[in-house]
Scaffold this motif. Structure first.
Motif, PDB file in Angstrom:
ATOM      1  N   SER A   1       0.818  -1.182  -0.044  1.00  0.00           N
ATOM      2  CA  SER A   1      -0.106  -0.052  -0.096  1.00  0.00           C
ATOM      3  C   SER A   1       0.780   1.191  -0.020  1.00  0.00           C
ATOM      4  O   SER A   1       0.492   2.311  -0.603  1.00  0.00           O
ATOM      5  CB  SER A   1      -0.783  -0.005   1.110  1.00  0.00           C
ATOM      6  N   LEU A   2       2.148   0.999   0.901  1.00  0.00           N
ATOM      7  CA  LEU A   2       2.907   2.460   0.677  1.00  0.00           C
ATOM      8  C   LEU A   2       3.544   2.536  -0.683  1.00  0.00           C
ATOM      9  O   LEU A   2       3.494   3.807  -1.187  1.00  0.00           O
ATOM     10  CB  LEU A   2       3.912   2.145   1.924  1.00  0.00           C
ATOM     11  N   LEU A   3       3.720   1.252  -1.100  1.00  0.00           N
ATOM     12  CA  LEU A   3       4.502   1.427  -2.477  1.00  0.00           C
ATOM     13  C   LEU A   3       3.620   2.224  -3.522  1.00  0.00           C
ATOM     14  O   LEU A   3       3.800   3.002  -4.305  1.00  0.00           O
ATOM     15  CB  LEU A   3       4.780  -0.008  -3.094  1.00  0.00           C
ATOM     16  N   TRP A   4       2.358   1.694  -3.599  1.00  0.00           N
ATOM     17  CA  TRP A   4       1.300   2.318  -4.415  1.00  0.00           C
ATOM     18  C   TRP A   4       1.126   3.958  -3.897  1.00  0.00           C
ATOM     19  O   TRP A   4       1.067   4.590  -5.098  1.00  0.00           O
ATOM     20  CB  TRP A   4      -0.048   1.674  -4.529  1.00  0.00           C
ATOM     21  N   ALA A   5       0.969   4.248  -2.938  1.00  0.00           N
ATOM     22  CA  ALA A   5       0.943   5.609  -2.512  1.00  0.00           C
ATOM     23  C   ALA A   5       2.129   6.500  -3.132  1.00  0.00           C
ATOM     24  O   ALA A   5       1.823   7.451  -3.661  1.00  0.00           O
ATOM     25  CB  ALA A   5       0.670   5.791  -1.001  1.00  0.00           C
ATOM     26  N   HIS A   6       3.471   5.926  -2.916  1.00  0.00           N
ATOM     27  CA  HIS A   6       4.364   6.722  -3.440  1.00  0.00           C
ATOM     28  C   HIS A   6       4.510   7.118  -4.817  1.00  0.00           C
ATOM     29  O   HIS A   6       4.638   8.149  -5.380  1.00  0.00           O
ATOM     30  CB  HIS A   6       5.790   6.090  -3.129  1.00  0.00           C
ATOM     31  N   ILE A   7       4.203   5.693  -5.609  1.00  0.00           N
ATOM     32  CA  ILE A   7       3.980   6.060  -7.329  1.00  0.00           C
ATOM     33  C   ILE A   7       3.050   7.039  -7.651  1.00  0.00           C
ATOM     34  O   ILE A   7       3.174   7.754  -8.379  1.00  0.00           O
ATOM     35  CB  ILE A   7       3.909   4.676  -7.815  1.00  0.00           C
ATOM     36  N   PHE A   8       1.857   6.660  -7.077  1.00  0.00           N
ATOM     37  CA  PHE A   8       0.560   7.173  -7.526  1.00  0.00           C
ATOM     38  C   PHE A   8       0.689   8.650  -7.179  1.00  0.00           C
ATOM     39  O   PHE A   8       0.471   9.625  -8.066  1.00  0.00           O
ATOM     40  CB  PHE A   8      -0.647   6.431  -6.978  1.00  0.00           C
ATOM     41  N   TRP A   9       1.006   9.155  -5.943  1.00  0.00           N
ATOM     42  CA  TRP A   9       1.109  10.428  -5.622  1.00  0.00           C
ATOM     43  C   TRP A   9       2.274  11.319  -6.437  1.00  0.00           C
ATOM     44  O   TRP A   9       2.215  12.545  -6.205  1.00  0.00           O
ATOM     45  CB  TRP A   9       0.974  10.838  -4.071  1.00  0.00           C
ATOM     46  N   PHE A  10       3.333  10.547  -6.754  1.00  0.00           N
ATOM     47  CA  PHE A  10       4.223  11.329  -7.443  1.00  0.00           C
ATOM     48  C   PHE A  10       3.779  11.915  -8.727  1.00  0.00           C
ATOM     49  O   PHE A  10       4.040  12.737  -9.101  1.00  0.00           O
ATOM     50  CB  PHE A  10       5.468  10.177  -7.719  1.00  0.00           C
ATOM     51  N   PHE A  11       2.836  11.032  -9.175  1.00  0.00           N
ATOM     52  CA  PHE A  11       2.049  11.507 -10.413  1.00  0.00           C
ATOM     53  C   PHE A  11       0.741  12.506  -9.665  1.00  0.00           C
ATOM     54  O   PHE A  11       0.590  13.584 -10.431  1.00  0.00           O
ATOM     55  CB  PHE A  11       1.356  10.490 -11.062  1.00  0.00           C
ATOM     56  N   GLY A  12       0.278  12.032  -8.838  1.00  0.00           N
ATOM     57  CA  GLY A  12      -1.072  12.703  -8.300  1.00  0.00           C
ATOM     58  C   GLY A  12      -0.825  14.265  -7.999  1.00  0.00           C
ATOM     59  O   GLY A  12      -1.812  15.038  -8.445  1.00  0.00           O
ATOM     60  N   HIS A  13       0.143  14.711  -7.221  1.00  0.00           N
ATOM     61  CA  HIS A  13       0.200  15.981  -6.998  1.00  0.00           C
ATOM     62  C   HIS A  13       0.638  16.853  -8.126  1.00  0.00           C
ATOM     63  O   HIS A  13      -0.182  17.869  -8.279  1.00  0.00           O
ATOM     64  CB  HIS A  13       1.066  16.330  -5.489  1.00  0.00           C
ATOM     65  N   PRO A  14       1.703  16.631  -8.950  1.00  0.00           N
ATOM     66  CA  PRO A  14       1.665  17.307 -10.415  1.00  0.00           C
ATOM     67  C   PRO A  14       0.486  17.279 -11.036  1.00  0.00           C
ATOM     68  O   PRO A  14       0.161  18.412 -11.655  1.00  0.00           O
ATOM     69  CB  PRO A  14       2.865  16.771 -10.935  1.00  0.00           C
ATOM     70  N   GLU A  15      -0.454  16.447 -10.960  1.00  0.00           N
ATOM     71  CA  GLU A  15      -1.386  16.415 -11.751  1.00  0.00           C
ATOM     72  C   GLU A  15      -2.539  17.520 -11.296  1.00  0.00           C
ATOM     73  O   GLU A  15      -3.208  18.085 -12.445  1.00  0.00           O
ATOM     74  CB  GLU A  15      -2.514  15.049 -11.685  1.00  0.00           C
ATOM     75  N   VAL A  16      -2.387  18.079 -10.019  1.00  0.00           N
ATOM     76  CA  VAL A  16      -3.192  18.953  -9.820  1.00  0.00           C
ATOM     77  C   VAL A  16      -2.868  20.337 -10.595  1.00  0.00           C
ATOM     78  O   VAL A  16      -3.705  21.139 -10.796  1.00  0.00           O
ATOM     79  CB  VAL A  16      -3.209  19.220  -8.376  1.00  0.00           C
ATOM     80  N   TYR A  17      -1.630  20.616 -10.693  1.00  0.00           N
ATOM     81  CA  TYR A  17      -1.161  21.757 -11.251  1.00  0.00           C
ATOM     82  C   TYR A  17      -1.134  21.549 -12.984  1.00  0.00           C
ATOM     83  O   TYR A  17      -1.216  22.354 -13.697  1.00  0.00           O
ATOM     84  CB  TYR A  17       0.382  22.187 -10.919  1.00  0.00           C
ATOM     85  N   ILE A  18      -1.195  20.043 -13.514  1.00  0.00           N
ATOM     86  CA  ILE A  18      -1.416  19.949 -14.622  1.00  0.00           C
ATOM     87  C   ILE A  18      -2.601  20.156 -15.291  1.00  0.00           C
ATOM     88  O   ILE A  18      -3.023  20.810 -16.197  1.00  0.00           O
ATOM     89  CB  ILE A  18      -1.126  18.443 -14.993  1.00  0.00           C
ATOM     90  N   VAL A  19      -3.715  20.016 -14.340  1.00  0.00           N
ATOM     91  CA  VAL A  19      -5.226  20.406 -14.482  1.00  0.00           C
ATOM     92  C   VAL A  19      -5.259  21.793 -14.499  1.00  0.00           C
ATOM     93  O   VAL A  19      -6.000  22.690 -15.316  1.00  0.00           O
ATOM     94  CB  VAL A  19      -5.820  19.654 -13.502  1.00  0.00           C
ATOM     95  N   PHE A  20      -4.731  22.612 -13.422  1.00  0.00           N
ATOM     96  CA  PHE A  20      -4.957  23.847 -13.074  1.00  0.00           C
ATOM     97  C   PHE A  20      -4.113  24.965 -14.079  1.00  0.00           C
ATOM     98  O   PHE A  20      -4.599  25.998 -14.416  1.00  0.00           O
ATOM     99  CB  PHE A  20      -4.506  24.296 -11.697  1.00  0.00           C
ATOM    100  N   PHE A  21      -2.830  24.405 -14.559  1.00  0.00           N
ATOM    101  CA  PHE A  21      -2.115  25.649 -15.315  1.00  0.00           C
ATOM    102  C   PHE A  21      -2.749  25.932 -16.528  1.00  0.00           C
ATOM    103  O   PHE A  21      -2.725  27.193 -16.873  1.00  0.00           O
ATOM    104  CB  PHE A  21      -0.608  24.838 -15.519  1.00  0.00           C
ATOM    105  N   PRO A  22      -3.466  25.197 -17.370  1.00  0.00           N
ATOM    106  CA  PRO A  22      -3.958  26.008 -18.562  1.00  0.00           C
ATOM    107  C   PRO A  22      -5.299  26.785 -18.211  1.00  0.00           C
ATOM    108  O   PRO A  22      -5.296  27.987 -18.707  1.00  0.00           O
ATOM    109  CB  PRO A  22      -4.632  24.361 -19.086  1.00  0.00           C
ATOM    110  N   ALA A  23      -5.814  26.288 -16.988  1.00  0.00           N
ATOM    111  CA  ALA A  23      -6.759  27.190 -16.551  1.00  0.00           C
ATOM    112  C   ALA A  23      -6.254  28.617 -15.993  1.00  0.00           C
ATOM    113  O   ALA A  23      -6.717  29.689 -16.304  1.00  0.00           O
ATOM    114  CB  ALA A  23      -7.649  26.698 -15.385  1.00  0.00           C
ATOM    115  N   LEU A  24      -5.094  28.511 -15.459  1.00  0.00           N
ATOM    116  CA  LEU A  24      -4.409  29.465 -15.021  1.00  0.00           C
ATOM    117  C   LEU A  24      -3.997  30.577 -16.166  1.00  0.00           C
ATOM    118  O   LEU A  24      -4.086  31.738 -16.451  1.00  0.00           O
ATOM    119  CB  LEU A  24      -3.281  29.308 -14.147  1.00  0.00           C
TER     120      LEU A  24
END
Length: 836
Positions: free
Chosen positions: A238-261
């Motif tokens: 579960s910790l392995l999944w969290a590390h890999i997923f959130w290494f993507f997941g947090h940049p994804e917030v900015y990936i979504v928001f930057f074009p809007a910005l």
């Protein structure tokens, strides 16, 4: 060719088009469909939450609705609609005629569409994925699904996401190559419009973040289809999944928001009538956020067993990343204060997005503190904060839709209806999401809650229907505009100054009447033919040959003798369909794999409770997909398609690198992250268990050592092939490519023999995490070798049939870059698995 290119009213045009504007329209239209799809799922579970407890949906149905709402909105709506705007507008804003690789751009769209169709099909395969949009382990593996058959729809969802990431990867490589090598003369990076700047940083983040997600999805797919043990163990899975997923997941917030910005920057400039305050510092702030976005992922993991020192470090990086956003927010506010604001529909939505984002950002600071995160994590506070950030981005994207609607459609919309849409939207948004802050003690993803929370949930449900109704107003407004709206002028906004407003609405197929240039400091269209003739005569081009565009100026309509670009190919759609059929087939192979495991190791199957039967329909679908992919890829490779590079363009910092070579570099950079995640997963799990207690899986290192020599030798023969192509030596080129293929086949044969020996000693991929990691990681490398062999065989076919690569040896060089990368990866894998 554009001379016989189908008209926009023809269905054929939309099936074969590779033109960036058409692809942009397809992206936008498809994303709006998935907005409706995800919205209906949201309304379903909001009705369920009207009262605490089960009502219209079963427990499984509720989980599916919540999970798929999140996945559809984040992946199939938010990123694609931004990609649609970028497809349509970025080439126009930088002065390009199209993207660098038009057919790959079309292929990116078809991968996106078919991935969405696969999600739709998953609901009819025993139920779609129901483990939450974050897909946390171990809830993401089949052992938590009642039966293997019922896991088929969930597996189809994972494969749909994988196909979506393929689409993203093609798009990022294409856009990065285009923006870095196809800017109009005189347009340096600092001079690019802010929407293009926001998109450039978005795709740089996408290149690496989505590669990490791809690695996570591939590992999860092997668990679900091949029944490996990555996320089904108690050894840190579960910790392995969290590390890999959130290494993507947090940049994804900015990936979504930057074009809007970027849209907010453009609309604030246009409707305040002034340049963005602190433009240079805003760009620097965006760059800082893009870099820092990869350094904050562990703030999603404060409730895990990570030690307090690490958590404190990531709390600091979280606070640090908020500071550049403060600068951007103040820049927008000062631009508004110092300008003359016109409250048009696009500006209202942009201003609304700013207000909502400020509230979302402030509430997010609470979650950035370790102590408060312990209290708020897993509650509706997170749901409310998340939506105030992400859906504020949606608000700005709607602003972009209204802002560029006249340019895309050639029609004006009713401003009053637009403002009514904003009013209903803004009321519905806040009535939906703000009560969630008040009901923050409600646990996420459950339909039971305390009676004191009922009023807040009922307010939210009413808000959900008001928000949904606002989109009906939007569709009516835009539909009415298309049917009976007045024709749009080239530039309906008084202070819009980016290049797309300098040409007709909608733009012509080839975009420009001449070559766009900023050589003089402002936009001009240059007739290269006239300039060349003047230079030949010893003179200079006349004023009539360089026509400045702007209000009241006509565009130059000279004919040009440059190479004519193609705009049509059916094969991207064909490849997309083939991959869709293939993924649909393998989504149902879990039962067949379970039957194979029963035959290989009956004791293990009995202990694990595995039983399955061979699924011949899904095997047939898989083989059909392979056949379609093989045929369409072959025809794609044979097709003569012209996509000329710009003769004169700004190309810093890649002046001396061609488009295709640069595209290969970008692709390999993302593949580095994929393999890095696989190797990182191995290192993480081995350290977690204890380095010395981890067994060396292959019984003997000899096959791996021999394969190392084989691959290194094949790298040498690829270099010889390039030398032969440069010398125009056809026989030498055929011989060296053939030897490379033989060496690749030798590698695969030795690997197959080695695996056979391991199976004979009851070393299987499914028995524990040690074996799973060995087989899956080396198997991924083997797939790369296999892909390289297919490419090499196709190149041999081209040399034999049309004497390819003798006049232009660059394709051999590009293949060599890929093959050397595959060989280098093996140099890392060999000691890691065979010697340590």
């Amino acid at each position: 060719m554009s001379d016989n290119f189908p008209p926009m009213t023809s269905v054929k045009r939309w099936l074969v088009t590779t033109n960036h504007k058409d692809v942009g329209i397809l992206y936008i239209a498809t994303a709006l469909f998935f907005l409706l799809f995800g919205g209906v799922l949201a309304l379903l579970f909001r009705v369920q939450l009207w009262t605490p407890g089960q009502s219209i949906l079963s427990g499984s149905g509720f989980n599916q609705a919540v999970s798929m709402h999140g996945l559809v909105m984040v992946f199939w709506f938010l990123s694609p609609i931004a990609s649609g705007f970028a497809n349509y507008l970025v080439p126009l804003q930088i002065g390009a005629k199209d993207l660098a690789f038009p057919r790959l751009n079309a292929l990116s769209y078809w991968f996106y569409l078919f991935s969405g169709l696969l999600v739709g099909v998953s609901f009819f395969q025993g139920g779609s994925f129901e483990g939450g949009w974050t897909m946390y382990a171990p809830l993401n593996v089949p052992m938590y699904t009642p039966a293997l058959d019922a896991s088929t729809g969930g597996t189809a969802t994972i494969l749909a996401l994988t196909l979506f990431v393929f689409s993203i990867t093609l798009g990022t490589v294409n856009f990065l190559t285009t923006i870095h090598r196809s800017r109009a003369e005189g347009m340096g990076l600092w001079n690019m419009p802010l929407f293009t700047w926001s998109w450039l940083l978005t795709i740089w983040m996408m290149l690496f973040a989505f590669a990490a997600l791809l690695a996570a999805l591939l590992l999860l797919a092997t668990d679900r289809i091949l029944l490996t043990q990555y996320f089904a163990t108690h050894q840190g899975s579960s910790l392995l999944w969290a590390h890999i997923f959130w290494f993507f997941g947090h940049p994804e917030v900015y990936i979504v928001f930057f074009p809007a910005l970027g849209i907010m920057f453009e609309t604030f400039q246009t409707f305040t009538g002034r340049r963005l305050v602190g433009r240079k510092w805003v760009i620097i702030a965006m760059v800082l956020v893009a870099v820092q976005s990869f350094l904050v992922w562990m703030h999603h993991m404060f409730l895990t067993t990570i030690n307090l020192e690490i958590k404190t470090l990531f709390m600091a990086t979280t606070i640090g990343i908020s500071l550049p956003f403060d600068l951007m927010v103040f820049a927008l506010i000062y631009t508004m204060v110092k300008g003359r604001v016109r409250f048009t529909t696009p500006f209202l939505f942009s201003l609304g997005a700013l207000v909502l984002f400020i509230l979302g950002g402030i509430t997010g600071v609470f979650l950035g503190a370790v102590v408060l995160d312990y209290e708020f994590r897993g509650t509706y506070w997170v749901v409310a904060h998340f939506h105030y950030v992400m859906v504020s981005g949606v608000t700005a994207l709607i602003a972009g839709l209204y802002y560029w609607w006249p340019k895309i459609s050639g029609k004006m919309y009713n401003e009053t209806l637009g403002k009514v849409h904003f009013a209903v939207y803004f009321i519905g948004f806040n009535l939906l999401y703000f009560p969630m802050f008040l009901a923050w003690e409600t646990p996420r993803r459950v339909f039971h809650y305390g009676e004191g929370m009922q009023i807040y949930h009922q307010m939210a449900t009413v808000g959900a229907f008001i928000l949904g109704g606002s989109f009906l107003i939007m569709f009516y407004t835009l539909g009415k505009s298309l049917v009976s709206g007045p024709d749009a002028p080239d530039n309906p906004w008084e202070y819009a100054r980016t290049a797309e407003w300098a040409i007709p609405s909608p733009p012509p197929l080839e975009n420009w009447p001449g070559r766009p240039s900023y050589r003089s400091g402002h936009l001009e269209f240059v007739d290269d033919t006239a300039e060349s003739a003047a230079a030949t005569d010893g003179g200079t081009a006349t004023a009539t040959d360089i026509v400045q565009t702007g209000h009241g100026h006509e565009l130059d309509t000279h004919e040009h003798d440059e190479e004519h670009a193609d705009h049509a190919s059916i094969w991207p759609m064909g490849i997309g369909f083939g991959v869709f059929v293939f993924f649909l087939g393998i989504s149902g192979l879990t039962s067949s794999v379970a039957a194979l495991i029963e035959s290989l190791d009956p004791e293990y199957a009995e202990a694990a409770g595995l039983s399955g039967a061979v699924s011949y329909p899904y095997i047939a679908i898989t083989l059909t997909g392979v056949a379609i992919m093989g045929y369409t890829l072959f025809q794609f490779g044979r097709e003569q398609f012209t996509a000329p590079e710009m003769a004169i363009a700004e190309r810093w910092p890649f002046e001396n690198v061609g488009n295709t070579k640069l595209g290969v570099w970008f692709f390999l950079a993302s593949d580095v992250i994929v393999f890095g995640a696989f190797i990182g997963a191995y290192l993480f799990m081995r350290i977690y268990e204890g380095w010395s207690s981890w067994p060396t899986v292959p019984p003997s290192a000899i096959p791996g050592l021999v394969n190392t020599y084989v691959l290194l030798t094949s790298s040498f023969t690829v270099i010889l092939a390039l030398v032969m192509a440069q010398r125009k030596n056809k026989k030498g080129l055929l011989a060296t490519l053939s030897i490379t293929v033989l060496l690749g086949l030798t590698f695969m044969s030795i690997k197959a023999w080695e695996w056979g020996q391991e199976f004979a000693h009851h070393i299987f991929w499914f028995t524990d995490i040690h074996y799973s990691m060995y087989f899956v990681t080396t198997g991924l490398h083997g797939l790369h070798v296999l892909l390289g062999l297919f490419i090499a065989v196709f190149m041999i076919y081209r040399v034999i049939t049309v004497d390819a690569y003798l006049e232009d040896s660059r394709p051999v060089e590009f293949f060599g870059l890929y093959w050397h990368f595959v060989d280098i990866v093996w140099v890392f894998l060999f000691p890691l698995f065979y010697l340590m």
